[in-house]
Design a protein around this motif. Structure first.
Motif, PDB file in Angstrom:
ATOM      1  N   GLY A   1       9.602  60.190  68.332  1.00  0.00           N
ATOM      2  CA  GLY A   1       8.503  59.323  68.758  1.00  0.00           C
ATOM      3  C   GLY A   1       8.002  58.424  67.660  1.00  0.00           C
ATOM      4  N   PRO A   2       6.871  57.736  67.921  1.00  0.00           N
ATOM      5  CA  PRO A   2       6.378  56.748  66.957  1.00  0.00           C
ATOM      6  C   PRO A   2       5.965  57.398  65.637  1.00  0.00           C
ATOM      7  N   LYS A   3       6.185  56.649  64.563  1.00  0.00           N
ATOM      8  CA  LYS A   3       5.797  57.132  63.237  1.00  0.00           C
ATOM      9  C   LYS A   3       4.293  56.967  63.046  1.00  0.00           C
ATOM     10  N   ARG A   4       3.714  57.889  62.272  1.00  0.00           N
ATOM     11  CA  ARG A   4       2.284  57.783  61.974  1.00  0.00           C
ATOM     12  C   ARG A   4       2.011  56.656  60.978  1.00  0.00           C
ATOM     13  N   GLY A   5       2.987  56.394  60.134  1.00  0.00           N
ATOM     14  CA  GLY A   5       2.837  55.342  59.133  1.00  0.00           C
ATOM     15  C   GLY A   5       4.038  55.366  58.212  1.00  0.00           C
ATOM     16  N   VAL A   6       4.094  54.384  57.344  1.00  0.00           N
ATOM     17  CA  VAL A   6       5.237  54.282  56.424  1.00  0.00           C
ATOM     18  C   VAL A   6       4.721  54.427  54.990  1.00  0.00           C
ATOM     19  N   VAL A   7       5.343  55.344  54.257  1.00  0.00           N
ATOM     20  CA  VAL A   7       4.887  55.619  52.891  1.00  0.00           C
ATOM     21  C   VAL A   7       6.047  55.454  51.902  1.00  0.00           C
ATOM     22  N   VAL A   8       5.800  54.671  50.868  1.00  0.00           N
ATOM     23  CA  VAL A   8       6.741  54.563  49.739  1.00  0.00           C
ATOM     24  C   VAL A   8       6.169  55.434  48.626  1.00  0.00           C
ATOM     25  N   ILE A   9       6.957  56.385  48.150  1.00  0.00           N
ATOM     26  CA  ILE A   9       6.405  57.361  47.202  1.00  0.00           C
ATOM     27  C   ILE A   9       7.381  57.648  46.067  1.00  0.00           C
ATOM     28  N   GLY A  10       6.844  57.917  44.870  1.00  0.00           N
ATOM     29  CA  GLY A  10       7.708  58.268  43.743  1.00  0.00           C
ATOM     30  C   GLY A  10       6.897  58.504  42.485  1.00  0.00           C
ATOM     31  N   ALA A  11       7.601  58.911  41.420  1.00  0.00           N
ATOM     32  CA  ALA A  11       6.963  59.096  40.114  1.00  0.00           C
ATOM     33  C   ALA A  11       7.027  57.768  39.357  1.00  0.00           C
ATOM     34  N   VAL A  12       5.931  57.421  38.719  1.00  0.00           N
ATOM     35  CA  VAL A  12       5.821  56.115  38.071  1.00  0.00           C
ATOM     36  C   VAL A  12       6.707  56.013  36.823  1.00  0.00           C
ATOM     37  N   LYS A  13       6.800  54.815  36.315  1.00  0.00           N
ATOM     38  CA  LYS A  13       7.608  54.542  35.119  1.00  0.00           C
ATOM     39  C   LYS A  13       7.250  55.519  33.985  1.00  0.00           C
ATOM     40  N   GLY A  14       8.260  56.010  33.329  1.00  0.00           N
ATOM     41  CA  GLY A  14       8.043  56.917  32.197  1.00  0.00           C
ATOM     42  C   GLY A  14       7.905  58.368  32.621  1.00  0.00           C
ATOM     43  N   ASP A  15       7.701  58.591  33.910  1.00  0.00           N
ATOM     44  CA  ASP A  15       7.491  59.969  34.365  1.00  0.00           C
ATOM     45  C   ASP A  15       8.795  60.522  34.939  1.00  0.00           C
ATOM     46  N   LEU A  16       9.292  61.565  34.292  1.00  0.00           N
ATOM     47  CA  LEU A  16      10.599  62.109  34.671  1.00  0.00           C
ATOM     48  C   LEU A  16      10.437  63.381  35.506  1.00  0.00           C
ATOM     49  N   HIS A  17       9.249  63.583  36.068  1.00  0.00           N
ATOM     50  CA  HIS A  17       8.972  64.828  36.786  1.00  0.00           C
ATOM     51  C   HIS A  17       8.917  64.603  38.292  1.00  0.00           C
ATOM     52  N   SER A  18       9.795  65.311  38.969  1.00  0.00           N
ATOM     53  CA  SER A  18       9.784  65.200  40.431  1.00  0.00           C
ATOM     54  C   SER A  18       8.836  66.227  41.034  1.00  0.00           C
ATOM     55  N   ILE A  19       8.292  67.081  40.153  1.00  0.00           N
ATOM     56  CA  ILE A  19       7.395  68.140  40.608  1.00  0.00           C
ATOM     57  C   ILE A  19       6.218  67.552  41.369  1.00  0.00           C
ATOM     58  N   GLY A  20       5.919  68.116  42.481  1.00  0.00           N
ATOM     59  CA  GLY A  20       4.691  67.737  43.180  1.00  0.00           C
ATOM     60  C   GLY A  20       4.893  66.680  44.236  1.00  0.00           C
ATOM     61  N   TYR A  21       5.353  65.523  43.841  1.00  0.00           N
ATOM     62  CA  TYR A  21       5.383  64.461  44.842  1.00  0.00           C
ATOM     63  C   TYR A  21       6.471  64.720  45.887  1.00  0.00           C
ATOM     64  N   GLY A  22       7.491  65.491  45.500  1.00  0.00           N
ATOM     65  CA  GLY A  22       8.526  65.867  46.466  1.00  0.00           C
ATOM     66  C   GLY A  22       7.926  66.667  47.616  1.00  0.00           C
TER      67      GLY A  22
ATOM     68  N   ALA B   1       7.957  48.485  49.185  1.00  0.00           N
ATOM     69  CA  ALA B   1       6.846  48.502  50.155  1.00  0.00           C
ATOM     70  C   ALA B   1       6.872  47.238  51.018  1.00  0.00           C
ATOM     71  N   ARG B   2       7.205  46.109  50.409  1.00  0.00           N
ATOM     72  CA  ARG B   2       7.277  44.856  51.191  1.00  0.00           C
ATOM     73  C   ARG B   2       8.475  44.912  52.148  1.00  0.00           C
ATOM     74  N   GLU B   3       9.598  45.440  51.619  1.00  0.00           N
ATOM     75  CA  GLU B   3      10.831  45.485  52.419  1.00  0.00           C
ATOM     76  C   GLU B   3      10.658  46.337  53.678  1.00  0.00           C
ATOM     77  N   VAL B   4      10.022  47.497  53.521  1.00  0.00           N
ATOM     78  CA  VAL B   4       9.937  48.428  54.670  1.00  0.00           C
ATOM     79  C   VAL B   4       8.590  48.306  55.387  1.00  0.00           C
ATOM     80  N   LYS B   5       7.799  47.315  54.972  1.00  0.00           N
ATOM     81  CA  LYS B   5       6.464  47.100  55.549  1.00  0.00           C
ATOM     82  C   LYS B   5       5.641  48.388  55.496  1.00  0.00           C
ATOM     83  N   ALA B   6       5.525  48.905  54.297  1.00  0.00           N
ATOM     84  CA  ALA B   6       4.820  50.181  54.112  1.00  0.00           C
ATOM     85  C   ALA B   6       3.326  50.027  54.363  1.00  0.00           C
ATOM     86  N   ASP B   7       2.723  51.136  54.748  1.00  0.00           N
ATOM     87  CA  ASP B   7       1.262  51.179  54.870  1.00  0.00           C
ATOM     88  C   ASP B   7       0.644  51.690  53.576  1.00  0.00           C
ATOM     89  N   ILE B   8       1.396  52.610  52.938  1.00  0.00           N
ATOM     90  CA  ILE B   8       0.824  53.310  51.775  1.00  0.00           C
ATOM     91  C   ILE B   8       1.878  53.395  50.664  1.00  0.00           C
TER      92      ILE B   8
END
Lengths: 300, 212
Positions: B84-105, B134-141
């Protein structure tokens, strides 16, 4: 009692550490990043430019960080170490010259990364003890070289805390890392060289242990991480020098005269109550307005 | 019983036991979503509680989060796919310099389970990469993770770029990670902060005006 003749920078820091009279609040920065010099309009960021910035700000000390090749999972050899312009800082300037030696925690984070090193500490006491011993032996060798170069002071740098708290249990630190730091501090002081401890973050759970380890001073004291210099001074000010205190927001806000006046008052209070070296908690990196910082330093 | 045992193994950082118990739950045909919610996430929440009360420290938090990442990978093929319909579109990741995938995964997985379309940027993501995606996938967040104090300024960089490019009305920006908090979010001008995965879902719902 104020000395009759103005003290040299080196003498001023020496006197402060040794509870002798001083004629001003000494100032110092842990780091002066090359980008800060570039932003200030210098074409290069070598000895001469750094010295000019130090004079401009009115600092009394310089901190030399070593350069060495990076090898994954392995400490560089002492022969790989290079201390940029150490001889010139010591011989040709009146500045009190500190050198930084990293502790085992810092080395562990650097060599193994946080995600691998922290579990190693929790899970393998054999590994931790062996690694700490390795770093301790290594630092003693580096220190002996620094003594022959005429170094004035040592900073043992070990980032054991985040802004929330220490990174591992206080008991783990007490049983492993801190005894090694205490042994290194004792050895350094046995050559009549003062030694300061540096860690970012909030290490209040083990600060008493660190003071008891016999360091001459503590650096950083980041109020943004809950390390309030007033409280630390109240508790330990009779036993240890405190260096740091200013955060980026202090510098930014000091554009307002009233804010700066209040800040300067606080700093004077601190210097009356105990031995302080004024500086930023982070050192000078891009974004710090050096002209505003100079105004604070000049007003103190 | 199984969920309690899984949660306990996670809290005690018994990796082998936790992995074995989750595999058993899958083999026994237990509801993967229930195992995730009431076993795995319950264990992680308790680690969070112990971290708050200073019984656990970043070492235990890191180890727990790493273990949970492995457990999610084990459960993932058995989790229901959102229809069904998506609640929203989110682009997510660890920022520059941050090599930790902990948490945001974990945040990404919880959002996905809640019905969000997730675009995972991975670790050490340059500021413009978040914005371009975010522009490409028309993200909300845009969700920014900073695990270390030293990488927090890169969250500000993304926020400043979005503002300077006149895109502030298009994307909401949220931050999270061990060294972030509401005050940090407020100072840098983020739209929100979430301390954990379930709060992140509530925050995204709230920012998009979704009532559940």
């Amino acid at each position: 009692m104020t000395p009759e003749k103005p003290l040299s920078s080196r003498q001023c820091i020496y006197n402060l550490i040794n509870r002798l009279p001083i004629d001003r609040i000494p100032k110092g920065e842990l780091v002066i990043d090359p980008d800060v010099l570039m932003a200030a309009g210098y074409a290069q960021s070598g000895f001469d430019e750094t010295l000019e910035m130090i004079h401009y700000l009115g600092l009394d000390l310089v901190v030399i960080s070593p350069k060495y090749p990076t090898n994954p999972h392995r400490l560089p050899t002492p022969a790989d170490y290079h201390w940029p312009d150490l001889n010139r800082w010591v011989q040709q300037t009146p500045l009190f010259t500190f050198a930084i030696l990293d502790g085992a925690f810092e080395w562990g984070l650097r060599l193994f990364g946080l995600e691998d090193f922290l579990p190693k500490i929790v899970r393998s006491s054999d590994f931790v003890h062996e690694f700490i011993h390795q770093v301790e032996t290594y630092n003693i060798k580096l220190f002996e070289n620094l003594v022959t170069e005429g170094i004035d002071g040592i900073i043992l740098a070990d980032d054991i805390a985040s802004s929330a708290s220490v990174l591992v249990r206080p008991t783990t630190l007490r049983n492993t890392f801190l005894p090694s730091l205490a042994r290194q501090a004792e050895m350094i002081q046995s050559k009549n060289i003062p030694v300061f401890f540096h860690s970012d973050g909030n290490y209040s759970l083990v600060i008493e242990d660190i003071v008891n380890a016999g360091f001459d001073g503590l650096h950083c004291l980041d109020k943004n991480a809950g390390m309030e210099i007033n409280k630390i001074q109240e508790q330990f000010g009779d036993r240890i020098c405190l260096w740091g205190h200013l955060v980026a927001n202090d510098v930014t806000q000091s554009v307002h005269t009233s804010f700066r006046a209040e800040l300067v008052d606080q700093i004077h209070q601190l210097s009356v109550q105990g031995r302080i070296i004024l500086g930023t908690t982070s050192g000078l990196f891009t974004g710090i307005d050096t002209s505003l910082l100079k105004q604070i330093y000049s007003a103190v | 019983m199984k969920n309690e045992a899984i949660a306990e193994a996670i809290v005690e950082l018994e990796d082998d036991d936790a992995l074995r118990l989750v595999q058993e739950a899958i083999d026994e045909g237990l509801d993967a979503r229930d195992v995730l919610e009431n076993g795995v996430m319950a264990g992680l929440r308790e680690i969070g509680n112990r971290f708050e009360s200073k019984e656990y420290f970043l070492a235990e938090l890191t180890m727990g989060a790493k273990l949970v990442d492995q457990l999610i990978a084990l459960l993932d093929p058995h989790l229901p796919k959102i229809q069904g319909p998506k609640r929203g579109v989110v682009v997510i990741g660890a920022v520059k310099g941050d090599l930790h995938s902990i948490g945001y995964g974990m945040v990404a997985k919880q959002l996905e389970l809640a019905g969000y379309e997730i675009h995972n940027m991975g670790i050490n993501t340059p500021p413009m990469a978040f914005i371009d995606k975010a522009r490409e996938v028309k993200a909300d967040i845009i969700g920014l993770s900073a695990f270390l104090v030293t990488t927090i300024p890169y969250c500000s960089e993304v926020i400043n770029y979005v503002r300077d490019m006149g895109l502030k009305d298009q994307f909401k920006i949220i931050i999270g990670g061990a060294e972030t908090n509401q005050e940090v979010a407020d100072v840098m001008g983020a739209d929100g902060f979430a301390p954990n995965a379930s709060q992140a879902v509530k925050l995204c719902d709230q920012l998009l005006g979704i009532t559940v």
